[in-house]
Design a protein around this motif. Sequence first.
Motif, mmCIF file in Angstrom:
data_model
loop_
_atom_site.group_PDB
_atom_site.id
_atom_site.type_symbol
_atom_site.label_atom_id
_atom_site.label_comp_id
_atom_site.label_asym_id
_atom_site.label_seq_id
_atom_site.Cartn_x
_atom_site.Cartn_y
_atom_site.Cartn_z
ATOM 1 N N GLN A 64 -32.903 -22.321 -7.529
ATOM 2 C CA GLN A 64 -32.670 -21.331 -8.576
ATOM 3 C C GLN A 64 -31.606 -20.332 -8.146
ATOM 4 N N PHE A 65 -31.623 -19.958 -6.884
ATOM 5 C CA PHE A 65 -30.628 -19.014 -6.373
ATOM 6 C C PHE A 65 -29.227 -19.588 -6.523
ATOM 7 N N ASP A 66 -29.067 -20.879 -6.224
ATOM 8 C CA ASP A 66 -27.747 -21.505 -6.305
ATOM 9 C C ASP A 66 -27.248 -21.608 -7.746
ATOM 10 N N ARG A 67 -28.162 -21.785 -8.707
ATOM 11 C CA ARG A 67 -27.738 -21.887 -10.107
ATOM 12 C C ARG A 67 -27.138 -20.576 -10.598
ATOM 13 N N ALA A 68 -27.739 -19.467 -10.222
ATOM 14 C CA ALA A 68 -27.220 -18.158 -10.623
ATOM 15 C C ALA A 68 -27.940 -17.068 -9.837
ATOM 16 N N HIS A 69 -27.175 -16.116 -9.320
ATOM 17 C CA HIS A 69 -27.784 -14.970 -8.648
ATOM 18 C C HIS A 69 -26.879 -13.756 -8.797
ATOM 19 N N ILE A 70 -27.459 -12.587 -8.596
ATOM 20 C CA ILE A 70 -26.706 -11.339 -8.705
ATOM 21 C C ILE A 70 -25.735 -11.241 -7.530
ATOM 22 N N LYS A 71 -24.505 -10.913 -7.831
ATOM 23 C CA LYS A 71 -23.485 -10.820 -6.792
ATOM 24 C C LYS A 71 -23.871 -9.765 -5.752
ATOM 25 N N SER A 72 -23.630 -10.085 -4.492
ATOM 26 C CA SER A 72 -23.859 -9.175 -3.360
ATOM 27 C C SER A 72 -25.338 -8.932 -3.071
ATOM 28 N N CYS A 73 -26.225 -9.721 -3.662
ATOM 29 C CA CYS A 73 -27.644 -9.586 -3.327
ATOM 30 C C CYS A 73 -27.926 -10.319 -2.010
ATOM 31 N N ILE A 157 -38.512 -6.108 -10.941
ATOM 32 C CA ILE A 157 -38.286 -6.233 -12.383
ATOM 33 C C ILE A 157 -39.501 -6.926 -12.980
ATOM 34 N N THR A 158 -40.155 -6.275 -13.918
ATOM 35 C CA THR A 158 -41.450 -6.735 -14.427
ATOM 36 C C THR A 158 -41.425 -8.180 -14.913
ATOM 37 N N SER A 159 -40.457 -8.548 -15.731
ATOM 38 C CA SER A 159 -40.412 -9.898 -16.293
ATOM 39 C C SER A 159 -39.406 -10.798 -15.599
ATOM 40 N N GLY A 160 -38.839 -10.343 -14.511
ATOM 41 C CA GLY A 160 -37.929 -11.169 -13.737
ATOM 42 C C GLY A 160 -36.553 -11.331 -14.364
ATOM 43 N N LEU A 161 -35.749 -12.187 -13.737
ATOM 44 C CA LEU A 161 -34.372 -12.388 -14.179
ATOM 45 C C LEU A 161 -34.276 -13.100 -15.528
ATOM 46 N N GLN A 162 -35.354 -13.720 -15.982
ATOM 47 C CA GLN A 162 -35.321 -14.375 -17.285
ATOM 48 C C GLN A 162 -35.139 -13.367 -18.418
ATOM 49 N N SER A 163 -35.376 -12.089 -18.131
ATOM 50 C CA SER A 163 -35.224 -11.044 -19.137
ATOM 51 C C SER A 163 -33.873 -10.344 -19.062
ATOM 52 N N VAL A 164 -33.016 -10.772 -18.133
ATOM 53 C CA VAL A 164 -31.714 -10.134 -17.952
ATOM 54 C C VAL A 164 -30.697 -10.718 -18.933
ATOM 55 N N LYS A 165 -30.084 -9.882 -19.732
ATOM 56 C CA LYS A 165 -29.074 -10.331 -20.682
ATOM 57 C C LYS A 165 -27.740 -10.559 -19.957
ATOM 58 N N GLU A 170 -23.359 -8.356 -12.516
ATOM 59 C CA GLU A 170 -22.329 -9.330 -12.176
ATOM 60 C C GLU A 170 -22.996 -10.455 -11.394
ATOM 61 N N SER A 171 -22.840 -11.676 -11.858
ATOM 62 C CA SER A 171 -23.570 -12.789 -11.264
ATOM 63 C C SER A 171 -22.633 -13.857 -10.722
ATOM 64 N N VAL A 172 -23.198 -14.706 -9.871
ATOM 65 C CA VAL A 172 -22.475 -15.818 -9.256
ATOM 66 C C VAL A 172 -23.267 -17.095 -9.507
ATOM 67 N N GLY A 173 -22.584 -18.187 -9.831
ATOM 68 C CA GLY A 173 -23.266 -19.455 -10.047
ATOM 69 C C GLY A 173 -22.732 -20.184 -11.258
ATOM 70 N N SER A 174 -23.337 -21.333 -11.533
ATOM 71 C CA SER A 174 -22.855 -22.175 -12.627
ATOM 72 C C SER A 174 -23.431 -21.796 -13.984
ATOM 73 N N GLY A 175 -24.447 -20.944 -14.016
ATOM 74 C CA GLY A 175 -25.078 -20.574 -15.284
ATOM 75 C C GLY A 175 -25.376 -19.092 -15.355
ATOM 76 N N GLU A 176 -26.194 -18.715 -16.330
ATOM 77 C CA GLU A 176 -26.602 -17.329 -16.506
ATOM 78 C C GLU A 176 -27.895 -17.073 -15.734
ATOM 79 N N LEU A 177 -28.106 -15.829 -15.348
ATOM 80 C CA LEU A 177 -29.306 -15.469 -14.597
ATOM 81 C C LEU A 177 -30.576 -15.836 -15.354
#
Length: 224
Positions: A64-73, A157-165, A170-177
């Motif tokens: 999951q991290f490789d698909r998309a993650h917050i930059k500099s995390c 984050i209460t509902s996790g990254l699935q709730s991030v618009k 700023e994210s890194v990866g092949s998809g959206e967070l």
Amino acid sequence: MLSNLRTSWLSTRTVPHRRTYPGKQVLQRKFGIRAEINFVNVEEAKKLTADDGYVIVDVRDKSQFDRAHIKSCYHVPLFIQNEDNDLGTIIKRTVHNNFSGLFFGLPFTKPNPEFVQSVKAQFSPQTKLLLVCQEGLRSAAAADKLEKAGFENIACITSGLQSVKPGTFESVGSGELQDAGKAGLVQIQGKISAVLGTVLICAYLFITLFPDQAEKLLQMVPSS
């Protein structure tokens, strides 16, 4: 003021009492309030990182991290790939890969025994940590472990990254967070359904707006 949900825990420890009696040792309990864990929404999480100096620690598995993650995390997984080769693990892994792995793209994992030590090696107990995962469950479990290990400033984050618009971080990866947890045949089926739905809508609009042309096209289709 952040409208977040905070949890605190009352801890106890038993220590010998200073006063002693012949043949007896009297014990007393000392009470203390353990550090708070802040559960915040996405907007509040953004403010914590931008204004309050919180460091983002992603506790998801590597896929999951490789698909998309917050930059500099920082990435410190709470669960890691289970590649043990004992008979019981092999059977469980085979069953998992033929169901959850195939349909949902979920890797076969086990708890990371070095999780707390890995965090301690990178951060002091006073560091402000924002823990993130996909649905919010792993970050809450990770927060509990770190709180017990002495970390004093933890947020999730209460509902996790699935709730991030898209565009919030700023994210890194092949998809959206928000989509990083989607994989396997379920994702493929979802894409096929979306394409078919679009085709059907276009066909309906074409027939509705251009009935004469649609009738001519239908007449050109060979009858069975």
